[in-house]
Design an enzyme around this catalytic site. Structure first.
Site, PDB file in Angstrom:
ATOM      1  N   GLN C 186       0.859  -1.180   0.000  1.00  0.00           N
ATOM      2  CA  GLN C 186       0.000   0.000   0.000  1.00  0.00           C
ATOM      3  C   GLN C 186       0.899   1.235   0.000  1.00  0.00           C
ATOM      4  O   GLN C 186       1.465   1.607   1.026  1.00  0.00           O
ATOM      5  CB  GLN C 186      -0.940  -0.041   1.213  1.00  0.00           C
ATOM      6  CG  GLN C 186      -1.766  -1.339   1.251  1.00  0.00           C
ATOM      7  CD  GLN C 186      -2.799  -1.428   0.133  1.00  0.00           C
ATOM      8  OE1 GLN C 186      -3.671  -0.572   0.034  1.00  0.00           O
ATOM      9  NE2 GLN C 186      -2.689  -2.440  -0.725  1.00  0.00           N
ATOM     10  N   GLY C 227     -11.842   2.035   4.633  1.00  0.00           N
ATOM     11  CA  GLY C 227     -10.954   1.283   3.741  1.00  0.00           C
ATOM     12  C   GLY C 227     -10.079   2.181   2.881  1.00  0.00           C
ATOM     13  O   GLY C 227     -10.317   3.387   2.751  1.00  0.00           O
ATOM     14  N   HIS C 228      -9.120   1.572   2.250  1.00  0.00           N
ATOM     15  CA  HIS C 228      -8.134   2.336   1.475  1.00  0.00           C
ATOM     16  C   HIS C 228      -8.765   3.047   0.271  1.00  0.00           C
ATOM     17  O   HIS C 228      -9.701   2.546  -0.320  1.00  0.00           O
ATOM     18  CB  HIS C 228      -6.954   1.469   1.034  1.00  0.00           C
ATOM     19  CG  HIS C 228      -7.288   0.256   0.234  1.00  0.00           C
ATOM     20  ND1 HIS C 228      -6.320  -0.581  -0.240  1.00  0.00           N
ATOM     21  CD2 HIS C 228      -8.460  -0.278  -0.163  1.00  0.00           C
ATOM     22  CE1 HIS C 228      -6.881  -1.563  -0.898  1.00  0.00           C
ATOM     23  NE2 HIS C 228      -8.166  -1.411  -0.870  1.00  0.00           N
ATOM     24  N   ASN C 229      -8.211   4.202  -0.027  1.00  0.00           N
ATOM     25  CA  ASN C 229      -8.612   5.028  -1.174  1.00  0.00           C
ATOM     26  C   ASN C 229      -9.990   5.653  -1.038  1.00  0.00           C
ATOM     27  O   ASN C 229     -10.500   6.244  -1.988  1.00  0.00           O
ATOM     28  CB  ASN C 229      -8.578   4.227  -2.482  1.00  0.00           C
ATOM     29  CG  ASN C 229      -7.240   3.588  -2.716  1.00  0.00           C
ATOM     30  OD1 ASN C 229      -6.214   4.228  -2.524  1.00  0.00           O
ATOM     31  ND2 ASN C 229      -7.234   2.338  -3.088  1.00  0.00           N
TER      32      ASN C 229
END
Lengths: 332, 332, 332
Positions: C186, C227-229
């Site tokens: 990541q 969560g990511h993004n």
């Protein structure tokens, strides 16, 4: 912080079409990548972007290599890989390694490691971690800052544990006593295999008598609760906010979507996939995809539906009653 | 790490049938216990295992004592107890105590205890804990490593707080201001009674004006959220991932299953039992067992059901319309 | 620890009816306030309490000022404010400031701040926090004890982060490889604006390639997973236990009730309000209020409903079949 495309294929394989001296300054999705960036195509629905992307180079499968090279702007460097998703994963790993992102080996001076714990010299124990006596941390395993590994709990090799995770808290076990609860001491531990990833603030409880077991390759996202004596088979993955109650036995190669819940003492076969927000209340012996949540709607619609739902079984009875009046040959 | 059965009944009472010098090397469930291990029968459905278990000795109720002694292999030592579940709990406690599992009294040197906090000398404050000024930790209470107890929050005697728990974070309170949110400072604290257990990474928010109150004997599992100004009555137990919104007033002797949710400003009577994954949207004044979640199914079945559900109230209307054509005497 | 009503209106504005020398010893809700306490009326349904409250002084809107002054006991000091809710928020802030509740500037000696991190000198970094290299903490931002801010993550000015929060854990990204999972490193970070509040044990993952972005004024309660993004627009607020899967794009001025879930890669417009425990499975482009959860009932009722629900689409088919027998002009 740059990499040449030639160096990438030299390290990771794949077939490069284009200039091996092209300088890559970063990784980016197709729609945002610039001419100095490397991108990738994994989802076939995004294939049309191959014609318009500005990416300097794109990782594609063999079936897309022609499309990748026929860009509208004439450019079109690409790396053709057997498995572009996996190839992309390996590029991210290479990128991180080259840019100093690897965790430092050894135990941070602010971490507390009790006597009788074993930390492999190649492992990394981050700042402000706590490792209880009798715990074992395997080779190349990385504990990010502020992780707890309770006494006698073991992690295999190459695990990654994100910040705030608690491995080996007491399982939730009490015996009723005159309306109160008497603690059942949790005498088991947690045994975690190799290549397991455990998310931020996720909790894995120690077993009551036996150990809680997480097999090799399991991936757990953030804020997951794993109850005591649970057994999770190899390569099973669970998204954030999942809960697994005690003594569940979950197979290998399963997936559980975000906020899925698995009740206690159930058995789930290998290759079972549970949708997000679905609650598993019975054992599942057949591989497949299972779902159960209430569909969202505008609040007014939902209120009308909810009113009907409160006695939906009566609606069934009314239909049954109506059916009794059908001409005989038409009844089911 | 062994115990003789005679020593167990001497310490905990109960009636031993068999050899008081029998050496016990561990505790195990009936189906896995070996001849040097002690087991127990709590769930009557497991009674048939009494005939086949290899356990050296079994804790049973009076009604199972004959069965326990008539094992197929001729062995059959047992301890007869009034309440075998409770007896088993006490054996686990004895086992832990004898094997050095008790928490060490005092404050770990890596913990941060602010000036003006009071920690009873018999309490145990684990590594890397934080205790804010004005907080009070009662006698024999154990904070596992990495626990936060915010300023002015109090815990009674004999509490256990698992790693990562946060007691006394700010409640979630804001006043709207031109589309933005203005913080309402949370001026209350958290007041926790005696014999309370709080799970790993569970959060109990401080009150806005008054205190959030957790009464004696409450047991909270991991990853639970308790909103500000909540009041939880004695001996109520909640499983993992439960959420309680602000200002709920929950009675005594209640249970909430995993991932149950209780909305704000509700009142729940004593002896109310909420099933897992059920959401409580209105006050419950009558003791009983309440449930509300969507049943899981194979994904294809679920999709067909979900399509119908989206306008289930129309189905009701259609049935009503059909009923108008029934012969008059049959209409409800 | 007291304040005179005159000093309050001098600092915060508003119109005082009554004695400016009245001594206020605390803040309390109308039904419990004593004669030395200040209270407030925000919810118009509580207006009848104005006649019976014992509060020494009450904050009200202009429309309630007459009622506030006509108390049955003859007393009735009040402060009339344009926005009594906001006024009350500011009184709590004033109260906290005056009573020494403000966080101490600087970095607690037990915190670990890696080289290359920047902490504004006016910020407060609590005990046992970890701040990774390249992270930036803005002016007047407060990190409570035991917070993680991972490498390269940034927080703006005046943020508050509660204990146990993890900002910048790895997003959950893996590529499948022969039945196992290969980690996608990541490479993004987390970028948080000004005036953001982040609850206890809440997790915000770093992006895979781009950053996860939380805009100005966002308020996140406890135990939330981002969560990511993900991108969250200005002034959006989420209650406890909410989950947001990866790459969701959530608008400004939204609210999500407790335990709401938003699946990945969705777009949510501005001014969308999601009810508690509702799961968003598709993008929502229209402002409004959306709901979807199963209503709770007594367990017996629920079981009957659940049995019907398992094949509710068949019930629809049966109704359709019945309708075929209706006189022609009545069919829909």
């Amino acid at each position: 912080m740059t990499l040449r495309t030639g160096a990438i294929v030299q390290a990771l394989g794949g077939q490069l079409h284009g200039d091996p001296d092209r300088l890559i300054t970063g990784l980016a999705p197709l729609e945002r990548a610039r001419s100095s960036e490397l991108s990738f195509l994994v989802n076939p629905r995004l294939a049309p972007l191959l014609g318009t992307t500005q990416a300097g180079c794109v990782i594609v499968g063999a079936d897309q290599s022609a499309a990748a090279r026929q860009r509208s702007d004439g450019a079109g460097d690409c790396i053709v890989a057997d498995n572009p998703h996996l190839y992309f994963a390996r590029v991210t790993q290479m990128w991180k390694r080259l840019h100093g992102g690897a965790a430092q080996r050894g135990i941070h001076p602010s971490a507390v490691v009790e006597e009788g714990a074993f930390v492999d010299p190649t492992a990394s124990v981050g700042a402000l971690c706590f490792i209880g006596r009798g715990a074992r941390i395997g080779a190349d395993t990385v504990l990010k800052p502020r992780v707890t590994v309770g006494e006698d709990c073991t992690l295999g090799a190459r695990c990654i544990v994100q910040s705030g995770a608690v491995i080996g808290g007491d399982g939730f076990g009490f015996a009723p006593r005159d309306g109160a609860w008497e603690k059942i001491e949790q005498l088991g531990a947690v045994r975690i295999g190799d290549d397991v990833e455990i998310g931020a603030n996720t909790c894995i409880d120690r077993g009551a008598l036996d150990d809680t077991v997480i097999e090799d390759g399991v991936k757990l996202d953030n804020l997951i609760q794993i109850g005591h004596n649970t057994h999770i088979g190899k390569h099973t993955a669970m998204a954030g906010c999942v809960g697994v109650a005690g003594s569940a036995r979950i197979g290998a190669h399963c997936t559980v979507g975000g906020a899925g819940m698995i009740l206690g003492h159930l058995t789930i076969a290998d290759h079972v996939h549970i949708s997000s927000a679905s609650i598993v209340t019975r054992s599942i012996h057949k591989p497949g995809h299972y779902t159960g949540f209430f569909p969202i709607a505008e609040n007014g619609e939902w209120e009308k539906n909810a009113a009907t739902l409160k006695q939906i079984y009566r609606l069934r009875d009314r239909v049954k009653h109506l059916e009794e009046f059908l001409p005989e040959q038409d009844q089911e």
